[in-house]
Scaffold this motif. Structure first.
Motif, PDB file in Angstrom:
ATOM      1  N   GLU A   9     -24.010  -4.063  16.066  1.00  0.00           N
ATOM      2  CA  GLU A   9     -24.505  -2.690  16.116  1.00  0.00           C
ATOM      3  C   GLU A   9     -23.923  -1.943  17.310  1.00  0.00           C
ATOM      4  OE1 GLU A   9     -26.312  -1.235  13.755  1.00  0.00           O
ATOM      5  OE2 GLU A   9     -26.121  -3.120  12.662  1.00  0.00           O
ATOM      6  N   ALA A  10     -23.823  -2.612  18.457  1.00  0.00           N
ATOM      7  CA  ALA A  10     -23.253  -1.964  19.643  1.00  0.00           C
ATOM      8  C   ALA A  10     -21.765  -1.654  19.431  1.00  0.00           C
ATOM      9  CB  ALA A  10     -23.446  -2.843  20.865  1.00  0.00           C
ATOM     10  N   ARG A  11     -21.043  -2.575  18.790  1.00  0.00           N
ATOM     11  CA  ARG A  11     -19.607  -2.352  18.559  1.00  0.00           C
ATOM     12  C   ARG A  11     -19.358  -1.224  17.558  1.00  0.00           C
ATOM     13  NH1 ARG A  11     -19.242  -8.078  18.354  1.00  0.00           N
ATOM     14  NH2 ARG A  11     -18.946  -7.954  16.092  1.00  0.00           N
ATOM     15  N   ALA A  12     -20.390  -0.826  16.825  1.00  0.00           N
ATOM     16  CA  ALA A  12     -20.222   0.301  15.904  1.00  0.00           C
ATOM     17  C   ALA A  12     -19.998   1.614  16.653  1.00  0.00           C
ATOM     18  CB  ALA A  12     -21.441   0.420  14.993  1.00  0.00           C
ATOM     19  N   PHE A  13     -20.267   1.608  17.964  1.00  0.00           N
ATOM     20  CA  PHE A  13     -20.054   2.787  18.802  1.00  0.00           C
ATOM     21  C   PHE A  13     -19.132   2.401  19.954  1.00  0.00           C
ATOM     22  CE2 PHE A  13     -24.291   2.937  16.932  1.00  0.00           C
ATOM     23  CZ  PHE A  13     -24.202   4.120  16.200  1.00  0.00           C
ATOM     24  N   PRO A  14     -17.849   2.172  19.658  1.00  0.00           N
ATOM     25  CA  PRO A  14     -16.938   1.609  20.670  1.00  0.00           C
ATOM     26  C   PRO A  14     -16.766   2.499  21.893  1.00  0.00           C
ATOM     27  CG  PRO A  14     -15.734   2.377  18.727  1.00  0.00           C
ATOM     28  CD  PRO A  14     -17.178   2.399  18.362  1.00  0.00           C
ATOM     29  N   ARG A  15     -16.750   3.813  21.699  1.00  0.00           N
ATOM     30  CA  ARG A  15     -16.556   4.691  22.853  1.00  0.00           C
ATOM     31  C   ARG A  15     -17.755   4.629  23.798  1.00  0.00           C
ATOM     32  NH1 ARG A  15     -14.858  11.111  22.724  1.00  0.00           N
ATOM     33  NH2 ARG A  15     -14.889  11.431  24.989  1.00  0.00           N
ATOM     34  N   ALA A  16     -18.954   4.728  23.245  1.00  0.00           N
ATOM     35  CA  ALA A  16     -20.158   4.681  24.081  1.00  0.00           C
ATOM     36  C   ALA A  16     -20.270   3.333  24.789  1.00  0.00           C
ATOM     37  CB  ALA A  16     -21.395   4.935  23.230  1.00  0.00           C
ATOM     38  N   LEU A  17     -19.935   2.253  24.077  1.00  0.00           N
ATOM     39  CA  LEU A  17     -19.998   0.924  24.674  1.00  0.00           C
ATOM     40  C   LEU A  17     -18.961   0.792  25.781  1.00  0.00           C
ATOM     41  CD1 LEU A  17     -21.089  -1.967  24.719  1.00  0.00           C
ATOM     42  CD2 LEU A  17     -19.472  -2.526  22.878  1.00  0.00           C
ATOM     43  N   SER A  18     -17.750   1.274  25.535  1.00  0.00           N
ATOM     44  CA  SER A  18     -16.688   1.158  26.536  1.00  0.00           C
ATOM     45  C   SER A  18     -17.017   1.954  27.797  1.00  0.00           C
ATOM     46  CB  SER A  18     -15.360   1.654  25.944  1.00  0.00           C
ATOM     47  OG  SER A  18     -14.987   0.879  24.820  1.00  0.00           O
ATOM     48  N   VAL A  19     -17.553   3.158  27.631  1.00  0.00           N
ATOM     49  CA  VAL A  19     -17.908   3.984  28.787  1.00  0.00           C
ATOM     50  C   VAL A  19     -18.994   3.305  29.609  1.00  0.00           C
ATOM     51  CG1 VAL A  19     -18.966   6.163  29.493  1.00  0.00           C
ATOM     52  CG2 VAL A  19     -17.185   6.150  27.740  1.00  0.00           C
ATOM     53  N   SER A  20     -19.992   2.750  28.932  1.00  0.00           N
ATOM     54  CA  SER A  20     -21.087   2.082  29.642  1.00  0.00           C
ATOM     55  C   SER A  20     -20.587   0.879  30.430  1.00  0.00           C
ATOM     56  CB  SER A  20     -22.166   1.645  28.642  1.00  0.00           C
ATOM     57  OG  SER A  20     -23.213   0.977  29.299  1.00  0.00           O
ATOM     58  N   VAL A  21     -19.731   0.065  29.789  1.00  0.00           N
ATOM     59  CA  VAL A  21     -19.195  -1.118  30.470  1.00  0.00           C
ATOM     60  C   VAL A  21     -18.281  -0.719  31.624  1.00  0.00           C
ATOM     61  CG1 VAL A  21     -17.675  -3.117  30.183  1.00  0.00           C
ATOM     62  CG2 VAL A  21     -19.412  -2.615  28.457  1.00  0.00           C
ATOM     63  N   LEU A  22     -17.412   0.259  31.392  1.00  0.00           N
ATOM     64  CA  LEU A  22     -16.479   0.686  32.448  1.00  0.00           C
ATOM     65  C   LEU A  22     -17.230   1.216  33.667  1.00  0.00           C
ATOM     66  CD1 LEU A  22     -13.629   1.234  33.452  1.00  0.00           C
ATOM     67  CD2 LEU A  22     -13.702   3.439  32.254  1.00  0.00           C
ATOM     68  N   LEU A  23     -18.226   2.040  33.441  1.00  0.00           N
ATOM     69  CA  LEU A  23     -18.993   2.577  34.564  1.00  0.00           C
ATOM     70  C   LEU A  23     -19.746   1.477  35.302  1.00  0.00           C
ATOM     71  CD1 LEU A  23     -20.407   5.896  33.013  1.00  0.00           C
ATOM     72  CD2 LEU A  23     -18.695   5.674  34.822  1.00  0.00           C
ATOM     73  N   LEU A  24     -20.263   0.483  34.561  1.00  0.00           N
ATOM     74  CA  LEU A  24     -20.958  -0.618  35.222  1.00  0.00           C
ATOM     75  C   LEU A  24     -19.986  -1.419  36.090  1.00  0.00           C
ATOM     76  CD1 LEU A  24     -23.668  -2.042  35.544  1.00  0.00           C
ATOM     77  CD2 LEU A  24     -23.072  -3.493  33.603  1.00  0.00           C
ATOM     78  N   LEU A  25     -18.762  -1.620  35.599  1.00  0.00           N
ATOM     79  CA  LEU A  25     -17.761  -2.329  36.404  1.00  0.00           C
ATOM     80  C   LEU A  25     -17.368  -1.521  37.639  1.00  0.00           C
ATOM     81  CD1 LEU A  25     -15.465  -3.750  33.569  1.00  0.00           C
ATOM     82  CD2 LEU A  25     -17.024  -5.030  35.042  1.00  0.00           C
TER      83      LEU A  25
END
Length: 548
Positions: A9-25
């Motif tokens: 379900e999370a991978r269904a929104f790749p942009r939102a997931l990528s932004v969240s992970v990138l900002l956390l890193l």
């Protein structure tokens, strides 16, 4: 613990997931920068290098300010990801709850569905928005921290790596136990929610029957069962936390021991010793964040089996074929001439015979058409098929030569549903103006009563319309259906809760409405049928014209 369904379900929104992970890193990177700057600043201070100490302090301050900017942005991105997944899951779950298998499942309880659609879906938010990005931070952030540590001290890096691995994989046995017990916990939660909802609905009846004490005992037993299941889950969780904390502390102490040896042997400079201490601590930060995120998202994990059973994760074509017809979002036509039902048959799952068999029906605009029949003859099933809640075994339902859509149909049920809010909010769901609202309520015979209330259309309505009489609820539902302006109006026992005068008013209203809409009514009251010229009888699954 990886839950494949939620990861999909999370991978269904790749942009939102990528932004969240990138900002956390990036947030984690500010901690690494602060650690390095602090080590340099301390070493410079001890060495009497004031300029170096001040530069290090400035770097610490700059990284801190950057952290203050990045952390809220990451939280907002994570919340957006969680919200989109929640919306997607709830939409699927609601759609799946309307398939025939669930609509007519006598073992499925409203409280269970309510808990799943409400707390169950909401509980997935923490796992999706916090735990999944934390896993990425662990995989990437800890690796970066350990790599930087290896540049300074390979031995300390080995100790930190061993601690991280033990912290991640050591609690796996307890996590598996936790997953098993979580099913028991959610089952208990659903059972208590179902009993509580049914008790609230039937409180007056329970009082009349004198069974309040028995119900209180049942709720107490359910509550105790949930408490015991919760305690079992907490014990497993504490054991898992203990293993994680031991691994973190052991890994860090081992790295500190390496730093102490380096100091004693003089093999490391002051700045290298400080870097060992600070980078070793940062290597375990993603582990601690992951552990906190795991516990925050635990409720969502317990709800996964319930969501899966309801079909919230199923997007296969097989599911959509058995689901109700998709709602057409376009504006439905204001008028239609003919509703044609041809060869319609339906059988419930596991039933021995058809509830409806080879039903033919032609309904034209201009007159009220009534369907009568004994209880259990299939009248409600026919309405469910017209509404799209059920899929016919065979046959077609057409409106002016095209398939009938849910957007074509308005309905007034025998037990209309009203919501907590005002009368206006319950009736006007379509953005009508005051004149249209008055006209619909007048046609339904409820306008004078609304105007007599102190608040008029802004009068509060209790949940389920409990503050209104049965007749008022039914007439408000009729006004709401009229405002929908849909070409087909289905009416189920429209006069069952009305006196003779109110029943006559509704009958006259339906006659007027039939000039612009196709009107099909289910009724048993003779006064409701007196003004109806087109009456058909449903008997043993077949439909025939009533004798004159």
């Amino acid at each position: 613990m990886i839950v494949p369904a939620l990861w999909r379900e999370a991978r269904a929104f790749p942009r939102a997931l990528s932004v969240s992970v990138l900002l956390l890193l990036l947030v984690f990177a500010t901690h690494l920068v602060q650690a390095g700057a602090l080590a340099l600043s301390l070493a410079a201070f001890i060495g009497g290098d004031l300029r170096g100490a001040l530069l290090g302090g400035a770097a610490i301050l700059g990284a801190g300010l950057l952290h203050l900017l990045l952390a809220p942005a990451q939280a907002a991105a994570a919340a957006a990801l969680g919200g989109r997944v929640r919306e997607r899951l709830r939409r699927r779950a609601v759609t799946a709850a309307l398939v025939p298998r669930h609509l007519h499942d006598s073992a499925r309880r409203d409280g269970s569905i309510q808990a799943t659609l409400g707390d169950g879906v909401d509980g997935t938010d923490a796992y999706v928005s916090r735990y999944i990005p934390a896993v990425a931070q662990l995989a990437i952030g800890s690796l970066i921290a350990v790599t930087l540590l290896a540049v300074v001290s390979p031995a300390a890096a080995v100790c930190a790596s061993a601690g991280v691995l033990l912290a991640v994989f050591g609690p796996m046995a307890w996590k598996r136990m936790l997953a098993r017990r979580s099913g028991e916990h959610w089952d208990g939660y659903e059972a208590l929610s179902s009993d509580m909802l049914e008790t609230l609905r039937a409180m007056a009846t329970l009082r009349m029957l004198g069974d309040v004490a028995g119900t209180r005992t049942l709720l107490h037993d359910r509550s105790e069962a949930l408490r015991r299941a919760t305690e079992r889950v907490m014990r497993s969780s504490l054991a898992e936390t203990a293993v994680t904390d031991f691994a973190v502390q052991a890994g860090y102490v081992a790295a500190v021991f390496v730093a102490v040896i380096d100091v004693m042997t003089g093999s490391s400079t002051a700045v290298e010793v400080y870097l060992i201490l600070l980078l070793a601590s940062e290597a375990f930060r993603p582990v601690r964040d992951l552990s906190r995120s795991w516990h925050a998202g635990f409720l969502g994990l317990t709800a996964v089996p319930g969501l899966a059973a309801l079909g919230a994760f199923d997007s296969s074509p097989a599911r959509t074929e058995s689901a109700p017809r998709a709602e057409n979002t376009g504006t439905p036509p204001g008028r239609a001439d003919v509703l044609q039902v041809s060869g319609l048959s339906f059988r419930y799952p596991d039933a021995a015979y058809d509830v409806l068999h080879d039903v033919d029906l032609r309904v034209e605009r201009g007159a009220v058409h009534a369907i009568v029949g004994a209880s259990g003859s299939g009248k409600s099933t026919l309405f469910d098929l017209l509404l799209g809640f059920l899929t016919p075994s065979s046959g077609t339902i057409d409106l002016d030569g095209r398939p009938l859509r849910p957007a074509d149909v308005a309905v007034v049920s025998q037990r209309p549903v009203l919501f907590a809010g005002t009368i206006r909010e319950n009736v006007d769901l379509f953005g009508a103006d005051d004149a249209e609202l008055d006209a619909a309520c007048a046609a339904a015979g409820i306008l004078d009563e609304i105007r007599a209330l102190p608040g008029g259309f802004d009068t509060p309505v209790a949940e389920a319309g409990a503050s209104l009489s049965g007749g008022q609820r039914q007439r408000l539902a009729l006004a709401r259906a009229l405002l929908a302006r849909r070409p087909v109006l289905l009416v189920d026992e429209p006069t069952s809760a009305l006196d003779d005068r109110g029943a006559l008013t509704v009958a006259e209203t339906l006659e007027r409405v039939a000039a612009d809409r196709i009107v099909v009514m289910i009724s048993h009251r003779p006064e409701a049928l007196d003004r109806v010229t087109e009456v058909r009888v449903l008997h043993e699954g077949t439909l025939r014209k009533a004798p004159a």
